[in-house]
Design a protein around this motif. Structure first.
Motif, PDB file in Angstrom:
ATOM      1  N   ARG A  70     -15.727  -6.475  -4.102  1.00 13.00           N
ATOM      2  CA  ARG A  70     -15.351  -6.280  -2.670  1.00 13.00           C
ATOM      3  C   ARG A  70     -14.164  -6.988  -2.469  1.00 13.00           C
ATOM      4  O   ARG A  70     -14.231  -7.853  -1.460  1.00 13.00           O
ATOM      5  CB  ARG A  70     -16.704  -6.466  -1.834  1.00 13.00           C
ATOM      6  CG  ARG A  70     -17.719  -5.337  -2.380  1.00 13.00           C
ATOM      7  CD  ARG A  70     -18.884  -5.555  -1.246  1.00 13.00           C
ATOM      8  NE  ARG A  70     -18.373  -5.160  -0.006  1.00 13.00           N
ATOM      9  CZ  ARG A  70     -18.646  -5.762   1.117  1.00 13.00           C
ATOM     10  NH1 ARG A  70     -19.622  -6.665   1.123  1.00 13.00           N
ATOM     11  NH2 ARG A  70     -18.262  -5.238   2.463  1.00 13.00           N
ATOM     12  N   ARG A 109      -4.430  -4.612  -6.393  1.00 15.13           N
ATOM     13  CA  ARG A 109      -4.709  -3.038  -5.819  1.00 15.13           C
ATOM     14  C   ARG A 109      -5.905  -2.605  -6.579  1.00 15.13           C
ATOM     15  O   ARG A 109      -6.707  -1.943  -5.890  1.00 15.13           O
ATOM     16  CB  ARG A 109      -3.514  -2.122  -6.377  1.00 15.13           C
ATOM     17  CG  ARG A 109      -2.113  -2.624  -5.636  1.00 15.13           C
ATOM     18  CD  ARG A 109      -2.354  -2.976  -3.957  1.00 15.13           C
ATOM     19  NE  ARG A 109      -2.711  -1.622  -3.588  1.00 15.13           N
ATOM     20  CZ  ARG A 109      -3.311  -1.430  -2.357  1.00 15.13           C
ATOM     21  NH1 ARG A 109      -3.865  -2.556  -1.814  1.00 15.13           N
ATOM     22  NH2 ARG A 109      -3.850  -0.271  -1.938  1.00 15.13           N
ATOM     23  N   ARG A 110      -6.084  -2.906  -7.862  1.00 13.88           N
ATOM     24  CA  ARG A 110      -7.319  -2.264  -8.566  1.00 13.88           C
ATOM     25  C   ARG A 110      -8.647  -2.858  -7.780  1.00 13.88           C
ATOM     26  O   ARG A 110      -9.541  -1.973  -7.628  1.00 13.88           O
ATOM     27  CB  ARG A 110      -7.219  -2.642 -10.027  1.00 13.88           C
ATOM     28  CG  ARG A 110      -8.501  -1.877 -10.724  1.00 13.88           C
ATOM     29  CD  ARG A 110      -8.183  -2.496 -12.179  1.00 13.88           C
ATOM     30  NE  ARG A 110      -8.714  -3.801 -12.447  1.00 13.88           N
ATOM     31  CZ  ARG A 110      -9.796  -4.334 -12.677  1.00 13.88           C
ATOM     32  NH1 ARG A 110     -11.072  -3.533 -12.295  1.00 13.88           N
ATOM     33  NH2 ARG A 110     -10.014  -5.775 -12.847  1.00 13.88           N
ATOM     34  N   ALA A 141     -11.652  -6.771  -0.587  1.00 13.98           N
ATOM     35  CA  ALA A 141     -11.407  -6.788   0.798  1.00 13.98           C
ATOM     36  C   ALA A 141     -12.342  -7.533   1.527  1.00 13.98           C
ATOM     37  O   ALA A 141     -11.907  -8.113   2.849  1.00 13.98           O
ATOM     38  CB  ALA A 141     -11.387  -5.143   1.444  1.00 13.98           C
ATOM     39  N   LYS A 201       0.802  -1.211  -0.102  1.00 12.48           N
ATOM     40  CA  LYS A 201       0.044  -0.112  -0.166  1.00 12.48           C
ATOM     41  C   LYS A 201       1.058   1.299   0.052  1.00 12.48           C
ATOM     42  O   LYS A 201       0.297   2.452  -0.067  1.00 12.48           O
ATOM     43  CB  LYS A 201      -0.916  -0.005   1.267  1.00 12.48           C
ATOM     44  CG  LYS A 201      -2.040  -0.995   1.053  1.00 12.48           C
ATOM     45  CD  LYS A 201      -2.990  -0.890   2.196  1.00 12.48           C
ATOM     46  CE  LYS A 201      -4.337  -1.925   1.854  1.00 12.48           C
ATOM     47  NZ  LYS A 201      -5.409  -1.623   2.995  1.00 12.48           N
ATOM     48  N   HIS A 228      -7.279  -7.729  -0.407  1.00 15.75           N
ATOM     49  CA  HIS A 228      -6.460  -7.479   0.963  1.00 15.75           C
ATOM     50  C   HIS A 228      -4.986  -7.995   0.834  1.00 15.75           C
ATOM     51  O   HIS A 228      -4.910  -9.283   0.200  1.00 15.75           O
ATOM     52  CB  HIS A 228      -7.158  -7.962   2.121  1.00 15.75           C
ATOM     53  CG  HIS A 228      -6.798  -7.675   3.360  1.00 15.75           C
ATOM     54  ND1 HIS A 228      -5.417  -8.111   3.928  1.00 15.75           N
ATOM     55  CD2 HIS A 228      -7.213  -6.800   4.220  1.00 15.75           C
ATOM     56  CE1 HIS A 228      -5.312  -7.363   5.048  1.00 15.75           C
ATOM     57  NE2 HIS A 228      -6.423  -6.612   5.332  1.00 15.75           N
ATOM     58  N   GLN A 230       3.294   1.229  -5.747  1.00 18.76           N
ATOM     59  CA  GLN A 230       2.398   1.370  -6.677  1.00 18.76           C
ATOM     60  C   GLN A 230       3.185   2.020  -7.745  1.00 18.76           C
ATOM     61  O   GLN A 230       2.955   1.369  -9.103  1.00 18.76           O
ATOM     62  CB  GLN A 230       1.104   2.223  -6.311  1.00 18.76           C
ATOM     63  CG  GLN A 230       0.175   2.075  -7.459  1.00 18.76           C
ATOM     64  CD  GLN A 230      -1.111   1.237  -7.441  1.00 18.76           C
ATOM     65  OE1 GLN A 230      -1.090   0.680  -6.600  1.00 18.76           O
ATOM     66  NE2 GLN A 230      -1.694   1.240  -8.504  1.00 18.76           N
ATOM     67  N   ASN A 284      -8.859  -3.930  -4.684  1.00 17.73           N
ATOM     68  CA  ASN A 284      -8.832  -3.717  -3.352  1.00 17.73           C
ATOM     69  C   ASN A 284      -8.686  -5.153  -2.729  1.00 17.73           C
ATOM     70  O   ASN A 284      -9.333  -5.468  -1.750  1.00 17.73           O
ATOM     71  CB  ASN A 284     -10.013  -2.938  -2.874  1.00 17.73           C
ATOM     72  CG  ASN A 284      -9.796  -2.297  -1.576  1.00 17.73           C
ATOM     73  OD1 ASN A 284      -8.395  -2.094  -1.137  1.00 17.73           O
ATOM     74  ND2 ASN A 284     -10.642  -2.214  -0.854  1.00 17.73           N
ATOM     75  N   CYS A 303     -13.294 -11.859  -6.223  1.00 20.08           N
ATOM     76  CA  CYS A 303     -13.184 -10.479  -5.729  1.00 20.08           C
ATOM     77  C   CYS A 303     -13.853  -9.547  -6.935  1.00 20.08           C
ATOM     78  O   CYS A 303     -14.650  -8.836  -6.394  1.00 20.08           O
ATOM     79  CB  CYS A 303     -11.886 -10.092  -5.447  1.00 20.08           C
ATOM     80  SG  CYS A 303     -10.954 -10.971  -4.121  1.00 20.08           S
TER      81      CYS A 303
END
Length: 149
Positions: free
Chosen positions: A141, A102-103, A143, A25, A107, A30, A105, A136
């Motif tokens: 979602r 990352r796109r 995360a 993160k 975890h 990134q 999200n 995902c």
């Protein structure tokens, strides 16, 4: 010299993997991963080894035969060439997986083991990531896989 290039290949790829796994993160991770240039040092080693072996290599890849390929890969240059090829491709795929994670999200506690598996066994890591990605992306979602939210 070939042994040095073999060692250097891993040393050039490892920092990028470390960033994607341990500080996913961090804004610089990134930015760095978004650049295709991260694979160029490993590719440069591959090219440096490949050019002098082209006369031997071209027949091996255009008309592959197991005994000839095994013999070539049993040499220091052949093994280092294959190693550089593997590390460059694995880093390219791992970079894409990180960016997709990352796109979506996903975890970091889900992505870290997937990336480690990709470093060690890329042909297993990629389909594993595709499954995680599908789950995902379907829920949109990422995360939620870890947090349950």
């Amino acid at each position: 010299m070939t042994a040095t290039l073999f060692d250097l290949t891993f040393l050039l790829a490892a920092p990028f993997w470390a960033l994607m796994i341990f500080v996913p993160k961090w804004s610089w991770t990134q930015r760095i991963a978004e650049s295709y240039l991260i694979i160029l040092p490993v590719v440069a080693i591959y090219v440096a080894l490949m050019i002098p072996t082209l006369p031997e290599l071209i027949p091996l890849v255009t008309r592959p035969e197991l005994p000839a390929l095994a013999e070539f890969m049993s040499t220091d240059v052949g093994a280092t060439l294959v190693w550089a090829h593997m590390l460059a491709w694995d880093l390219f795929v791992g970079r894409w997986m990180y960016l997709e994670g990352r796109r979506l999200n996903i975890h970091p506690l889900v992505m870290a083991p997937v990336l480690v598996i990709t470093i060690l066994l890329a042909p297993v890591g990629l389909p594993l990531f595709l499954i995680v990605r599908k789950v995902c992306d379907a829920t949109n979602r990422g995360a939620a896989v870890v947090t349950g939210q």
